[in-house]
Design a protein around this motif. Structure first.
Motif, PDB file in Angstrom:
ATOM      1  N   GLY A  33      61.703  24.441  -7.875  1.00 58.51           N
ATOM      2  CA  GLY A  33      61.597  25.743  -8.537  1.00 58.51           C
ATOM      3  C   GLY A  33      60.220  26.343  -8.326  1.00 58.51           C
ATOM      4  N   ASP A  34      60.134  27.629  -8.632  1.00 57.50           N
ATOM      5  CA  ASP A  34      58.868  28.355  -8.500  1.00 57.50           C
ATOM      6  C   ASP A  34      58.613  29.181  -9.750  1.00 57.50           C
ATOM      7  N   ILE A  35      57.422  29.032 -10.304  1.00 55.24           N
ATOM      8  CA  ILE A  35      56.934  29.868 -11.400  1.00 55.24           C
ATOM      9  C   ILE A  35      55.908  30.819 -10.807  1.00 55.24           C
ATOM     10  N   VAL A  36      56.190  32.115 -10.868  1.00 57.75           N
ATOM     11  CA  VAL A  36      55.287  33.110 -10.285  1.00 57.75           C
ATOM     12  C   VAL A  36      54.736  33.983 -11.402  1.00 57.75           C
ATOM     13  N   MET A  37      53.421  34.025 -11.506  1.00 60.94           N
ATOM     14  CA  MET A  37      52.751  34.913 -12.452  1.00 60.94           C
ATOM     15  C   MET A  37      52.187  36.107 -11.687  1.00 60.94           C
ATOM     16  N   VAL A  38      52.595  37.300 -12.068  1.00 60.98           N
ATOM     17  CA  VAL A  38      52.015  38.493 -11.453  1.00 60.98           C
ATOM     18  C   VAL A  38      50.715  38.786 -12.200  1.00 60.98           C
ATOM     19  N   SER A  39      49.626  38.416 -11.585  1.00 59.71           N
ATOM     20  CA  SER A  39      48.301  38.632 -12.158  1.00 59.71           C
ATOM     21  C   SER A  39      47.765  39.957 -11.632  1.00 59.71           C
ATOM     22  N   SER A  40      46.555  39.965 -11.121  1.00 60.38           N
ATOM     23  CA  SER A  40      45.907  41.179 -10.639  1.00 60.38           C
ATOM     24  C   SER A  40      44.591  40.765 -10.000  1.00 60.38           C
ATOM     25  N   LEU A  95      60.750  25.624 -17.449  1.00 62.45           N
ATOM     26  CA  LEU A  95      60.286  24.412 -16.774  1.00 62.45           C
ATOM     27  C   LEU A  95      61.227  23.210 -16.918  1.00 62.45           C
ATOM     28  N   PRO A  96      61.808  22.928 -18.090  1.00 59.95           N
ATOM     29  CA  PRO A  96      62.717  21.775 -18.164  1.00 59.95           C
ATOM     30  C   PRO A  96      63.895  21.893 -17.197  1.00 59.95           C
ATOM     31  N   LEU A  97      64.401  23.101 -16.999  1.00 60.33           N
ATOM     32  CA  LEU A  97      65.510  23.307 -16.069  1.00 60.33           C
ATOM     33  C   LEU A  97      65.073  23.003 -14.636  1.00 60.33           C
ATOM     34  N   MET A  98      63.900  23.499 -14.266  1.00 60.09           N
ATOM     35  CA  MET A  98      63.414  23.288 -12.905  1.00 60.09           C
ATOM     36  C   MET A  98      63.066  21.826 -12.655  1.00 60.09           C
ATOM     37  N   ARG A  99      62.436  21.187 -13.628  1.00 64.63           N
ATOM     38  CA  ARG A  99      62.101  19.765 -13.442  1.00 64.63           C
ATOM     39  C   ARG A  99      63.362  18.916 -13.305  1.00 64.63           C
ATOM     40  N   ASN A 112      67.326  34.265 -25.044  1.00 64.65           N
ATOM     41  CA  ASN A 112      68.598  34.846 -24.618  1.00 64.65           C
ATOM     42  C   ASN A 112      68.615  35.143 -23.120  1.00 64.65           C
ATOM     43  N   ALA A 113      67.475  35.573 -22.574  1.00 65.86           N
ATOM     44  CA  ALA A 113      67.422  35.875 -21.144  1.00 65.86           C
ATOM     45  C   ALA A 113      67.604  34.613 -20.309  1.00 65.86           C
ATOM     46  N   VAL A 114      66.962  33.527 -20.707  1.00 67.77           N
ATOM     47  CA  VAL A 114      67.123  32.261 -19.978  1.00 67.77           C
ATOM     48  C   VAL A 114      68.577  31.806 -20.041  1.00 67.77           C
ATOM     49  N   HIS A 115      69.185  31.929 -21.192  1.00 65.59           N
ATOM     50  CA  HIS A 115      70.582  31.512 -21.325  1.00 65.59           C
ATOM     51  C   HIS A 115      71.518  32.455 -20.579  1.00 65.59           C
ATOM     52  N   ALA A 116      71.149  33.729 -20.454  1.00 63.80           N
ATOM     53  CA  ALA A 116      71.945  34.655 -19.657  1.00 63.80           C
ATOM     54  C   ALA A 116      71.906  34.251 -18.180  1.00 63.80           C
ATOM     55  N   ALA A 117      70.744  33.822 -17.706  1.00 70.83           N
ATOM     56  CA  ALA A 117      70.630  33.357 -16.324  1.00 70.83           C
ATOM     57  C   ALA A 117      71.461  32.094 -16.109  1.00 70.83           C
ATOM     58  N   LEU A 118      71.459  31.208 -17.085  1.00 72.87           N
ATOM     59  CA  LEU A 118      72.274  29.994 -16.994  1.00 72.87           C
ATOM     60  C   LEU A 118      73.758  30.331 -16.972  1.00 72.87           C
ATOM     61  N   ALA A 119      74.156  31.244 -17.849  1.00 72.93           N
ATOM     62  CA  ALA A 119      75.568  31.603 -17.940  1.00 72.93           C
ATOM     63  C   ALA A 119      76.049  32.299 -16.674  1.00 72.93           C
ATOM     64  N   ARG A 120      75.220  33.159 -16.091  1.00 68.31           N
ATOM     65  CA  ARG A 120      75.633  33.941 -14.933  1.00 68.31           C
ATOM     66  C   ARG A 120      75.516  33.148 -13.633  1.00 68.31           C
ATOM     67  N   TYR A 121      74.409  32.412 -13.464  1.00 72.10           N
ATOM     68  CA  TYR A 121      74.133  31.785 -12.179  1.00 72.10           C
ATOM     69  C   TYR A 121      74.026  30.264 -12.233  1.00 72.10           C
ATOM     70  N   GLY A 122      74.043  29.706 -13.421  1.00 74.82           N
ATOM     71  CA  GLY A 122      73.981  28.254 -13.547  1.00 74.82           C
ATOM     72  C   GLY A 122      72.588  27.669 -13.523  1.00 74.82           C
ATOM     73  N   GLY A 123      71.570  28.521 -13.449  1.00 72.38           N
ATOM     74  CA  GLY A 123      70.203  28.015 -13.443  1.00 72.38           C
ATOM     75  C   GLY A 123      69.215  29.068 -13.011  1.00 72.38           C
ATOM     76  N   VAL A 124      67.954  28.656 -12.920  1.00 71.83           N
ATOM     77  CA  VAL A 124      66.864  29.526 -12.473  1.00 71.83           C
ATOM     78  C   VAL A 124      66.045  28.754 -11.450  1.00 71.83           C
ATOM     79  N   ASP A 125      65.912  29.329 -10.260  1.00 63.20           N
ATOM     80  CA  ASP A 125      65.092  28.714  -9.224  1.00 63.20           C
ATOM     81  C   ASP A 125      63.717  29.366  -9.111  1.00 63.20           C
ATOM     82  N   VAL A 126      63.655  30.662  -9.434  1.00 63.98           N
ATOM     83  CA  VAL A 126      62.384  31.394  -9.363  1.00 63.98           C
ATOM     84  C   VAL A 126      62.238  32.242 -10.624  1.00 63.98           C
ATOM     85  N   LEU A 127      61.200  31.980 -11.389  1.00 63.49           N
ATOM     86  CA  LEU A 127      60.849  32.824 -12.530  1.00 63.49           C
ATOM     87  C   LEU A 127      59.657  33.675 -12.132  1.00 63.49           C
ATOM     88  N   VAL A 128      59.807  34.989 -12.228  1.00 58.19           N
ATOM     89  CA  VAL A 128      58.692  35.895 -11.929  1.00 58.19           C
ATOM     90  C   VAL A 128      58.291  36.607 -13.212  1.00 58.19           C
TER      91      VAL A 128
END
Length: 272
Positions: free
Chosen positions: A128-135, A119-123, A65-81
């Motif tokens: 696009g950027d996939i950011v993992m907050v590690s430590s 990833l399918p949207l970014m490809r 639902n969150a991914v689809h909310a981003a699509l509905a509001r902004y048309g896509g995702v360029d950066v996933l954090v």
């Protein structure tokens, strides 16, 4: 460039600081939290650039639902954090199956799931950027933090693998490794039932983790946000990068760690 961000775990700490910084910069952000009402103040302050969405990252339907909310509001995702996470304190023998599974579910499985969905949207768009907050605990372990470190070590292995798999696609994968920041992470640790045999090696760390927020080396969350904005805007993205006042020193110490000496001395609280 105005990018479209999807950030998890925005109710407090690093995620909230990042969501605000992105919105203030004029870029678009879908800020998510298990309790979206905690984000109302941010949404009201940045109505043109920030939207909110309920997201329990352990729930596959919520992730969808969150991914689809981003699509509905902004048309896509360029950066996933993938920022949302939780810590657990307990010696390896103390940590139950359920406690370990909870750490892996939040800190490894959930970000992997969201990454797979985005990833399918970014490809398809070619960037696009996939950011993992590690430590820093993703490369340096501490007594009592085995379950958390196991999840973060695994997350960093996943990021390195993904970065190689995405080579030439225009999509980048990156792990950022915060050191000590002035957040409630240390105070919010869940804990295992103690086993007295580990009191000498594990107990000294407990108070140290609880007091992380007040340490002189603790960086403000705004520093994390500004550093991540800089990294995303740069032409070259590192696969791993430490962030924070102490992070580089901590990881240099990890690279030079003398386990023979450590195993013959009593540990003292160290930075995460």
């Amino acid at each position: 460039m105005t990018r479209r961000w999807l950030i998890t775990g925005c109710s407090t700490g690093l995620g909230r600081a990042l969501a605000e910084a992105v919105a203030a910069s004029g870029q678009h952000v879908l800020a998510t939290a298990r309790r979206p009402e905690t984000l109302e103040e941010l949404r009201d302050r940045y109505p043109r650039t920030l939207a909110t969405c309920a997201l329990d990252i352990r729930d596959p339907d919520d992730c969808h639902n969150a991914v689809h909310a981003a699509l509905a509001r902004y048309g896509g995702v360029d950066v996933l954090v993938n920022n949302a996470g939780v810590g657990h304190f307990g010696a390896v023998e103390e940590v139950t199956d359920a406690e370990l599974e909870a750490q892996l579910a939040v800190n490894l499985v959930a970000p992997w799931r969201l990454t797979r969905m985005v990833l399918p949207l970014m490809r398809a768009q070619g960037f696009g950027d996939i950011v993992m907050v590690s430590s820093t605990a993703g490369r340096m372990a501490h007594p009592g933090l085995g379950a958390y470190a196991a999840a973060k070590f695994a997350l960093e292995g996943m990021v390195e693998t993904l970065a190689l798999e995405l080579a030439g696609s225009g999509v980048h994968a990156m792990a950022v490794e915060p050191g000590v920041f002035a957040t409630e992470w240390g105070a919010s640790l869940t804990e295992s039932e103690p086993v007295p045999a580990y009191h000498r090696t594990v107990e000294p760390m407990r108070a140290g983790f609880r007091a992380l927020k007040s340490l002189p080396i603790a960086s403000p969350p705004e520093r994390f946000a500004s550093e991540l904005l800089r990294l995303i805007a740069a032409e070259e993205r590192p696969v791993r990068t430490p962030v924070g006042e102490d992070a580089w020193t901590t990881l240099l110490d990890a690279a030079q760690r003398d386990y023979t000496a450590l195993l013959n001395t009593r540990p003292v609280p160290a930075a995460v």
